[in-house]
Enzyme design. Structure first.
Site, short mmCIF file in Angstrom:
data_model
loop_
_atom_site.label_atom_id
_atom_site.label_comp_id
_atom_site.label_asym_id
_atom_site.label_seq_id
_atom_site.Cartn_x
_atom_site.Cartn_y
_atom_site.Cartn_z
N ASP A 1 -6.41 -5.91 4.41
CA ASP A 1 -7.52 -5.88 3.58
C ASP A 1 -8.68 -6.03 3.22
OD1 ASP A 1 -8.73 -3.41 1.63
OD2 ASP A 1 -7.28 -4.20 0.39
N LYS B 1 2.59 -15.08 4.69
CA LYS B 1 2.52 -16.11 3.74
C LYS B 1 4.09 -15.99 3.77
CE LYS B 1 0.83 -17.89 -0.12
NZ LYS B 1 0.28 -19.08 -0.16
N ASP C 1 -3.52 -17.88 2.79
CA ASP C 1 -4.81 -18.56 1.98
C ASP C 1 -5.29 -19.60 2.55
OD1 ASP C 1 -1.74 -19.77 0.33
OD2 ASP C 1 -2.71 -21.58 2.12
N TYR D 1 1.10 -1.12 0.03
CA TYR D 1 0.63 0.34 -0.25
C TYR D 1 0.74 1.25 -0.14
CZ TYR D 1 -4.56 -1.74 0.41
OH TYR D 1 -5.96 -1.88 -0.33
#
Ligand code: ATP
Length: 331
Positions: free
Chosen positions: A227, A170, A203, A123
């Site tokens: 987000d 991740k 995930d 971002y």
């Protein structure tokens, strides 16, 4: 008497924000609102989506209630929302995802709070073209920002007597960036032995959240995953119209519903005021008006559960004003 900045915003913003201030007023909390502009309405008046005057007001009052706003990308300005977070160093986005009885949703007992890091990750907008056929976007993660959001999540867990903090990452792929986020959160977790702590690859968290969302309590996540998870979380409890949020730092807190300006229904007086009113509830808790906050929260839940005076998106046929009046009457 309290002082706070009021930013009605664009589209349905003024309609739902007015609902929220009228509920606060009816509940008997005296707040002197300093009304300021952000987004399209600020562009129209100052040719600037984020006027200094607005920033100064929030810096002085340290609290703001804000409606959704838009920034026209074509005019070359950065999103006023992102600029606002950076200018005021609102480093955390907190979004409570809680089921409300009577809202049509697939799940019933969801009660989680997402702590999303708000200042870095992809971002930061550090991206450029490499020639004309390749683009590069740079992901920044720092120990300082990661520990700061983790500390906020854990201290909230202690204060609110929550049971578990889950860190989503991740780090199996982004070993350095997400790896640093993970080790920073782990470091903070070690200081809170009484709070259960778990780590989940993002995930698999997405899959599990749509199967067993009631398992999750406090989530702490980097900006981009935050987000996506917050938007999905809103879907799990019945949509954007009922989910509040706050962007918060050391110096200021800006309470804002998670939904956008809803141009398709703006000006019709039919927007669901719940998210904005629940922002008012969060604001009142923040300033220490806990009893009033609970009274408003219970009234919102009761009004929705009764299911009569509710807006179209909640299956009713009533206006924003009718629903707000019912909430006030139920108080
Ligand atoms: P923006 O560009 O400002 O994000 P958007 O239309 O892309 O606007 P939302 O404003 O979040 O995104 O709206 C998505 C959908 O949800 C729209 O159909 C809108 O009418 C509906 N919606 C959003 N907020 C509300 C609300 N408070 N009450 C009723 N419907 C809403």
């Amino acid at each position: 008497m309290y002082k706070a900045t009021l930013i009605p915003g664009d589209g349905i913003g003024p309609e739902v924000i007015m609902a929220a201030t009228s509920v606060i007023e009816a509940a008997g909390v005296d707040i002197k609102w300093d009304e300021k502009l952000v987004g399209q309405s600020a562009m129209a008046k100052y040719n600037n989506p984020l006027p200094e005057d607005t920033i100064n007001s929030i810096e002085t009052n340290r609290i703001a209630l804000k409606g959704p706003s838009t920034t026209e990308i074509a005019k070359g300005f950065r999103s006023a929302n992102i600029s606002l977070r950076q200018r005021l160093n609102l480093y955390a986005n907190i979004r409570p995802i809680k089921s409300i009885e009577g809202v049509n949703s697939k799940f019933k007992d969801i009660d989680m709070v997402i702590f999303r890091e708000n200042t870095e990750d992809l971002y930061m907008g550090i991206e450029h073209m490499i020639g004309k056929d390749a683009a590069e976007s740079i992901k920044i993660i720092t120990r300082e920002a990661s520990e700061r959001i983790a500390s906020m999540a854990f201290s909230y867990a202690v204060k609110e007597k929550r049971r578990k903090v889950t860190c989503a990452h991740k780090a199996n792929v982004m070993k350095l960036s997400d790896g640093l986020f993970l080790s920073s959160v782990r470091n903070v977790a070690s200081k809170y032995p009484d709070i259960e702590y778990e780590e989940v690859i993002v995930d698999s968290l997405f899959m599990d959240m749509v199967m067993n969302p009631e398992k999750y309590d406090i989530l702490v996540v980097p900006n981009l995953y935050g987000d996506l998870l917050s938007e999905m979380g809103a879907g799990l409890v019945g949509g954007l119209g009922i989910v509040p949020g706050v962007n918060i730092g050391v110096e200021a807190a800006v309470f804002e519903p998670t939904h956008g300006t809803a141009p398709d229904i703006a000006g019709q007086g039919i927007a669901n005021p719940t998210a904005a009113i629940l922002c008012a509830v969060m604001l009142l808790r923040h300033i220490g008006e806990k009893a009033t906050a609970e009274r408003i929260y219970n009234s919102v839940c009761r009004t929705i559960k009764e299911g009569k005076y509710v807006t179209k998106d909640l299956g009713g046929n009533y206006s924003t004003k009718d629903m707000t009046k019912a909430i006030i009457d139920n108080m």
